[in-house]
Design a protein around this motif. Structure first.
Motif, PDB file in Angstrom:
ATOM      1  N   VAL A   1       0.923  -1.040   0.178  1.00  0.00           N
ATOM      2  CA  VAL A   1       0.088  -0.082   0.140  1.00  0.00           C
ATOM      3  C   VAL A   1       0.934   1.220  -0.059  1.00  0.00           C
ATOM      4  N   ALA A   2       1.822   1.266   0.715  1.00  0.00           N
ATOM      5  CA  ALA A   2       2.872   2.387   0.849  1.00  0.00           C
ATOM      6  C   ALA A   2       3.435   2.769  -0.447  1.00  0.00           C
ATOM      7  N   GLY A   3       3.993   1.696  -1.365  1.00  0.00           N
ATOM      8  CA  GLY A   3       4.459   1.823  -2.624  1.00  0.00           C
ATOM      9  C   GLY A   3       3.353   2.499  -3.576  1.00  0.00           C
ATOM     10  N   ALA A   4       2.123   1.768  -3.454  1.00  0.00           N
ATOM     11  CA  ALA A   4       1.130   2.170  -4.424  1.00  0.00           C
ATOM     12  C   ALA A   4       0.959   3.876  -3.948  1.00  0.00           C
ATOM     13  N   CYS A   5       0.803   4.296  -2.745  1.00  0.00           N
ATOM     14  CA  CYS A   5       0.582   5.772  -2.447  1.00  0.00           C
ATOM     15  C   CYS A   5       1.647   6.458  -2.930  1.00  0.00           C
ATOM     16  N   GLU A   6       2.737   5.994  -2.949  1.00  0.00           N
ATOM     17  CA  GLU A   6       3.942   6.896  -3.487  1.00  0.00           C
ATOM     18  C   GLU A   6       3.875   6.983  -4.902  1.00  0.00           C
ATOM     19  N   ALA A   7       3.427   5.924  -5.733  1.00  0.00           N
ATOM     20  CA  ALA A   7       3.210   5.902  -7.038  1.00  0.00           C
ATOM     21  C   ALA A   7       2.063   6.927  -7.421  1.00  0.00           C
TER      22      ALA A   7
ATOM     23  N   HIS B   1      -8.119   2.068   2.408  1.00  0.00           N
ATOM     24  CA  HIS B   1      -9.136   1.404   3.356  1.00  0.00           C
ATOM     25  C   HIS B   1      -8.768   1.252   4.662  1.00  0.00           C
ATOM     26  N   ALA B   2      -9.688   1.623   5.531  1.00  0.00           N
ATOM     27  CA  ALA B   2      -9.243   1.562   7.040  1.00  0.00           C
ATOM     28  C   ALA B   2      -9.344   0.188   7.568  1.00  0.00           C
ATOM     29  N   PHE B   3      -9.957  -0.819   6.687  1.00  0.00           N
ATOM     30  CA  PHE B   3      -9.971  -2.056   7.063  1.00  0.00           C
ATOM     31  C   PHE B   3      -8.479  -2.970   7.284  1.00  0.00           C
ATOM     32  N   GLY B   4      -7.535  -1.957   6.413  1.00  0.00           N
ATOM     33  CA  GLY B   4      -6.096  -2.582   6.425  1.00  0.00           C
ATOM     34  C   GLY B   4      -5.433  -2.582   7.509  1.00  0.00           C
ATOM     35  N   GLY B   5      -5.827  -1.751   8.739  1.00  0.00           N
ATOM     36  CA  GLY B   5      -5.394  -1.808  10.036  1.00  0.00           C
ATOM     37  C   GLY B   5      -4.322  -0.758  10.190  1.00  0.00           C
ATOM     38  N   ARG B   6      -4.201  -0.495  11.537  1.00  0.00           N
ATOM     39  CA  ARG B   6      -3.112   0.355  12.176  1.00  0.00           C
ATOM     40  C   ARG B   6      -1.544   0.401  11.238  1.00  0.00           C
ATOM     41  N   ASN B   7      -0.971  -0.768  11.041  1.00  0.00           N
ATOM     42  CA  ASN B   7       0.276  -0.812  10.438  1.00  0.00           C
ATOM     43  C   ASN B   7       0.153  -0.362   8.893  1.00  0.00           C
ATOM     44  N   MET B   8      -0.933  -0.766   8.357  1.00  0.00           N
ATOM     45  CA  MET B   8      -1.025  -0.380   6.800  1.00  0.00           C
ATOM     46  C   MET B   8      -1.139   1.170   6.755  1.00  0.00           C
ATOM     47  N   LEU B   9      -2.114   1.711   7.391  1.00  0.00           N
ATOM     48  CA  LEU B   9      -2.152   3.167   7.673  1.00  0.00           C
ATOM     49  C   LEU B   9      -1.038   4.046   8.203  1.00  0.00           C
TER      50      LEU B   9
ATOM     51  N   THR C   1       5.104   7.029   4.379  1.00  0.00           N
ATOM     52  CA  THR C   1       5.861   7.018   3.422  1.00  0.00           C
ATOM     53  C   THR C   1       5.430   8.554   2.554  1.00  0.00           C
ATOM     54  N   LEU C   2       4.225   9.027   2.598  1.00  0.00           N
ATOM     55  CA  LEU C   2       4.133  10.076   2.024  1.00  0.00           C
ATOM     56  C   LEU C   2       4.679  11.487   2.723  1.00  0.00           C
ATOM     57  N   GLU C   3       4.854  11.323   4.056  1.00  0.00           N
ATOM     58  CA  GLU C   3       5.453  12.409   5.060  1.00  0.00           C
ATOM     59  C   GLU C   3       6.906  12.770   4.582  1.00  0.00           C
ATOM     60  N   LYS C   4       7.547  11.836   4.032  1.00  0.00           N
ATOM     61  CA  LYS C   4       8.908  11.915   3.370  1.00  0.00           C
ATOM     62  C   LYS C   4       9.021  12.930   2.185  1.00  0.00           C
ATOM     63  N   ARG C   5       7.864  13.226   1.491  1.00  0.00           N
ATOM     64  CA  ARG C   5       7.820  13.787   0.293  1.00  0.00           C
ATOM     65  C   ARG C   5       7.735  15.536   0.724  1.00  0.00           C
ATOM     66  N   SER C   6       8.296  16.366  -0.128  1.00  0.00           N
ATOM     67  CA  SER C   6       8.316  17.738   0.226  1.00  0.00           C
ATOM     68  C   SER C   6       7.097  18.361   0.123  1.00  0.00           C
ATOM     69  N   GLN C   7       6.104  17.595  -0.913  1.00  0.00           N
ATOM     70  CA  GLN C   7       4.679  17.919  -1.277  1.00  0.00           C
ATOM     71  C   GLN C   7       4.226  16.731  -1.386  1.00  0.00           C
ATOM     72  N   ARG C   8       3.147  16.353  -0.751  1.00  0.00           N
ATOM     73  CA  ARG C   8       2.143  15.330  -0.688  1.00  0.00           C
ATOM     74  C   ARG C   8       0.759  15.482  -0.885  1.00  0.00           C
TER      75      ARG C   8
END
Length: 238
Positions: free
Chosen positions: A78-84, A96-104, A110-117
């Motif tokens: 999921v993190a890779g898909a969000c970055e893409a 989807h929140a059903f993915g659970g805490r670790n996924m969220l 991952t997105l917070e590492k970007r200067s703009q997200r």
């Protein structure tokens, strides 16, 4: 990375759902509506047919695009898909929140590492579901209890907001506060068909309850004059 053109003025809270089968038809409709009048949502069918090139075309035309793919998988996937998705220059993406805490958490970090997200929001309970269907898939408690539980989890994981039915807006606002984006599908102007949505509300009512963004599809896209339908909805909530 595709540069996301900034909108130099405040857009109405309407996100038009481009739930169309053909990319060319979606591009033509988007051009008719105009990037200065609305944001756009691209869902699974249109993205599967049009892919990243379609998203990039709309972003380069100045549209703020909500990529509605509801990522739901193991955390790294999921993190890779969000970055893409962020590389495409979209304005908002969802998981989807059903993915659970670790996924969220992994997606947000991952997105917070970007200067703009892009904004990152989570889906709670689909607006097409009712209580009998929740019981059938093994969820206990009321529909509202499940929505609030998932919204609280999303907030605790640092997400920007959730997708929820307009009927749960007030509940979430009461318990989570105002610093949390609420994106509401199931919006139907007065006297229009509810289609396959079960938990619906008019645009005016949803905004009064505290919605930030209104996702509206067929009342605009299937109207004889989509632009006129958009303008009438915008005028009714202005």
């Amino acid at each position: 990375m595709t540069e996301n053109l900034s909108v130099p003025f405040s857009l109405p809270p309407v996100i038009v759902a481009l739930d169309l089968a053909q990319p060319q038809a979606a591009l033509e409709l988007a051009q008719q509506l105009g990037s200065h009048r609305c944001r756009l949502k691209i869902g699974k069918e249109l993205f599967t047919r049009g892919g990243p090139p379609l998203v990039e075309k709309l972003v380069n035309q100045g549209f703020e695009v909500f990529l509605d793919l509801k990522y739901y998988d193991i955390p790294n996937t999921v993190a890779g898909a969000c970055e893409a998705a962020a590389d495409l220059g979209v304005w908002m993406i969802n998981v989807h929140a059903f993915g659970g805490r670790n996924m969220l958490l992994t997606a947000r970090e991952t997105l917070e590492k970007r200067s703009q997200r892009p904004l990152l929001i989570a889906v709670t309970i689909l607006t097409s579901l009712i209580m009998t269907e929740l019981y059938a898939i093994g969820l206990h408690g009321t529909l509202e209890e499940n929505v609030l539980r998932l919204a609280r989890l999303s907030k605790a994981c640092g997400l920007d907001g959730v997708v929820c039915s307009p009927q749960e807006i007030f509940l979430i606002r009461q318990n989570i506060g105002t610093d949390f984006k609420l994106v509401t599908p199931g919006i139907r102007p007065f006297a229009t068909s509810q289609d396959d949505q079960k938990r619906i509300m008019t645009p005016e009512e949803a905004l009064k309850r505290g919605a930030d963004y209104l996702v509206i599809g067929r009342p605009i896209t299937a109207a004889p004059d989509p632009l006129q339908a958009l303008l009438e909805i915008t005028a009714s909530i202005d």
